[in-house]
Design a protein around this motif. Structure first.
Motif, PDB file in Angstrom:
ATOM      1  N   ASN A 285      -6.175  22.728   3.381  1.00  0.00           N
ATOM      2  CA  ASN A 285      -5.770  22.635   4.789  1.00  0.00           C
ATOM      3  C   ASN A 285      -6.946  22.342   5.727  1.00  0.00           C
ATOM      4  O   ASN A 285      -6.813  21.582   6.677  1.00  0.00           O
ATOM      5  CB  ASN A 285      -5.074  23.919   5.231  1.00  0.00           C
ATOM      6  N   ARG A 286      -8.083  22.968   5.485  1.00  0.00           N
ATOM      7  CA  ARG A 286      -9.233  22.797   6.384  1.00  0.00           C
ATOM      8  C   ARG A 286      -9.971  21.487   6.163  1.00  0.00           C
ATOM      9  O   ARG A 286     -10.394  20.824   7.107  1.00  0.00           O
ATOM     10  CB  ARG A 286     -10.231  23.946   6.194  1.00  0.00           C
ATOM     11  N   TYR A 287     -10.189  21.144   4.880  1.00  0.00           N
ATOM     12  CA  TYR A 287     -11.084  20.022   4.577  1.00  0.00           C
ATOM     13  C   TYR A 287     -10.448  18.926   3.718  1.00  0.00           C
ATOM     14  O   TYR A 287     -11.124  17.972   3.338  1.00  0.00           O
ATOM     15  CB  TYR A 287     -12.336  20.537   3.866  1.00  0.00           C
ATOM     16  N   ASN A 288      -9.180  19.098   3.327  1.00  0.00           N
ATOM     17  CA  ASN A 288      -8.523  18.164   2.424  1.00  0.00           C
ATOM     18  C   ASN A 288      -9.321  18.033   1.123  1.00  0.00           C
ATOM     19  O   ASN A 288      -9.577  16.941   0.627  1.00  0.00           O
ATOM     20  CB  ASN A 288      -8.320  16.799   3.085  1.00  0.00           C
ATOM     21  N   GLY A 289      -9.727  19.195   0.585  1.00  0.00           N
ATOM     22  CA  GLY A 289     -10.557  19.210  -0.618  1.00  0.00           C
ATOM     23  C   GLY A 289      -9.938  20.052  -1.719  1.00  0.00           C
ATOM     24  O   GLY A 289      -8.780  20.441  -1.657  1.00  0.00           O
ATOM     25  N   MET A 290     -10.755  20.335  -2.732  1.00  0.00           N
ATOM     26  CA  MET A 290     -10.344  21.148  -3.872  1.00  0.00           C
ATOM     27  C   MET A 290     -11.130  22.444  -3.850  1.00  0.00           C
ATOM     28  O   MET A 290     -12.363  22.426  -3.848  1.00  0.00           O
ATOM     29  CB  MET A 290     -10.630  20.405  -5.183  1.00  0.00           C
ATOM     30  N   GLY A 291     -10.437  23.588  -3.843  1.00  0.00           N
ATOM     31  CA  GLY A 291     -11.095  24.883  -3.795  1.00  0.00           C
ATOM     32  C   GLY A 291     -10.842  25.700  -5.038  1.00  0.00           C
ATOM     33  O   GLY A 291      -9.734  25.715  -5.570  1.00  0.00           O
TER      34      GLY A 291
ATOM     35  N   CYS B 264     -15.452  25.136  -2.082  1.00  0.00           N
ATOM     36  CA  CYS B 264     -14.603  24.035  -1.627  1.00  0.00           C
ATOM     37  C   CYS B 264     -15.415  22.749  -1.668  1.00  0.00           C
ATOM     38  O   CYS B 264     -16.463  22.640  -1.040  1.00  0.00           O
ATOM     39  CB  CYS B 264     -14.110  24.324  -0.211  1.00  0.00           C
ATOM     40  N   ALA B 265     -14.932  21.766  -2.415  1.00  0.00           N
ATOM     41  CA  ALA B 265     -15.573  20.449  -2.495  1.00  0.00           C
ATOM     42  C   ALA B 265     -14.666  19.424  -1.825  1.00  0.00           C
ATOM     43  O   ALA B 265     -13.466  19.383  -2.091  1.00  0.00           O
ATOM     44  CB  ALA B 265     -15.811  20.071  -3.940  1.00  0.00           C
ATOM     45  N   TYR B 266     -15.242  18.608  -0.948  1.00  0.00           N
ATOM     46  CA  TYR B 266     -14.457  17.631  -0.206  1.00  0.00           C
ATOM     47  C   TYR B 266     -15.319  16.432   0.164  1.00  0.00           C
ATOM     48  O   TYR B 266     -16.535  16.498   0.112  1.00  0.00           O
ATOM     49  CB  TYR B 266     -13.850  18.255   1.058  1.00  0.00           C
ATOM     50  N   LYS B 267     -14.681  15.334   0.522  1.00  0.00           N
ATOM     51  CA  LYS B 267     -15.398  14.133   0.982  1.00  0.00           C
ATOM     52  C   LYS B 267     -15.648  14.267   2.476  1.00  0.00           C
ATOM     53  O   LYS B 267     -14.741  14.578   3.235  1.00  0.00           O
ATOM     54  CB  LYS B 267     -14.565  12.878   0.736  1.00  0.00           C
ATOM     55  N   CYS B 268     -16.899  14.060   2.905  1.00  0.00           N
ATOM     56  CA  CYS B 268     -17.212  14.188   4.332  1.00  0.00           C
ATOM     57  C   CYS B 268     -17.474  12.845   4.981  1.00  0.00           C
ATOM     58  O   CYS B 268     -17.386  11.831   4.374  1.00  0.00           O
ATOM     59  CB  CYS B 268     -18.402  15.089   4.550  1.00  0.00           C
TER      60      CYS B 268
ATOM     61  N   GLU C 237     -19.607   4.595   1.266  1.00  0.00           N
ATOM     62  CA  GLU C 237     -18.910   5.556   0.431  1.00  0.00           C
ATOM     63  C   GLU C 237     -19.022   6.930   1.057  1.00  0.00           C
ATOM     64  O   GLU C 237     -20.033   7.267   1.666  1.00  0.00           O
ATOM     65  CB  GLU C 237     -19.515   5.585  -0.966  1.00  0.00           C
ATOM     66  N   ALA C 238     -17.980   7.721   0.905  1.00  0.00           N
ATOM     67  CA  ALA C 238     -17.997   9.078   1.435  1.00  0.00           C
ATOM     68  C   ALA C 238     -18.902   9.952   0.572  1.00  0.00           C
ATOM     69  O   ALA C 238     -18.907   9.837  -0.649  1.00  0.00           O
ATOM     70  CB  ALA C 238     -16.594   9.647   1.458  1.00  0.00           C
ATOM     71  N   LYS C 239     -19.658  10.815   1.212  1.00  0.00           N
ATOM     72  CA  LYS C 239     -20.508  11.747   0.484  1.00  0.00           C
ATOM     73  C   LYS C 239     -19.698  12.971   0.099  1.00  0.00           C
ATOM     74  O   LYS C 239     -18.703  13.295   0.725  1.00  0.00           O
ATOM     75  CB  LYS C 239     -21.687  12.182   1.351  1.00  0.00           C
ATOM     76  N   ASP C 240     -20.140  13.668  -0.936  1.00  0.00           N
ATOM     77  CA  ASP C 240     -19.511  14.920  -1.333  1.00  0.00           C
ATOM     78  C   ASP C 240     -20.136  16.059  -0.553  1.00  0.00           C
ATOM     79  O   ASP C 240     -21.360  16.179  -0.492  1.00  0.00           O
ATOM     80  CB  ASP C 240     -19.704  15.173  -2.826  1.00  0.00           C
ATOM     81  N   CYS C 241     -19.294  16.893   0.055  1.00  0.00           N
ATOM     82  CA  CYS C 241     -19.757  18.059   0.793  1.00  0.00           C
ATOM     83  C   CYS C 241     -19.147  19.309   0.182  1.00  0.00           C
ATOM     84  O   CYS C 241     -18.136  19.236  -0.524  1.00  0.00           O
ATOM     85  CB  CYS C 241     -19.360  17.953   2.265  1.00  0.00           C
TER      86      CYS C 241
END
Length: 75
Positions: A49-55, A71-75, A27-31
């Motif tokens: 654009n940078r991380y494909n996350g929610m800011g 910014c929260a994203y899956k790493c 599973e992907a971790k949250d970064c």
């Protein structure tokens, strides 16, 4: 009698093997990243654009502290 017990043993073995817990799943971790906020829309777009996350920008900060973009994203 021996055939039945052999089939029963194989059936029980099959149930234990196929329960899905024996195969590990990745599973992907949250970064998270944080930087100075330059507007709510800019924060959202930069994170996407940078991380494909929610800011999101800070809602409340102290008067002398600049707002931060979280910014929260899956790493």
């Amino acid at each position: 009698m021996v055939k039945r017990s052999t089939y029963l043993f194989l059936l029980v073995l099959l149930v234990f093997i196929s329960d899905g817990k024996s195969v590990p799943k990745a599973e992907a971790k949250d970064c998270h990243k944080v930087w100075n906020c330059k507007g709510e829309n800019r924060c959202w777009e930069d994170c996407r654009n940078r991380y494909n996350g929610m800011g999101l920008c800070d809602l409340y900060t102290a008067p002398s502290v600049p707002k931060q973009c979280f910014c929260a994203y899956k790493c």
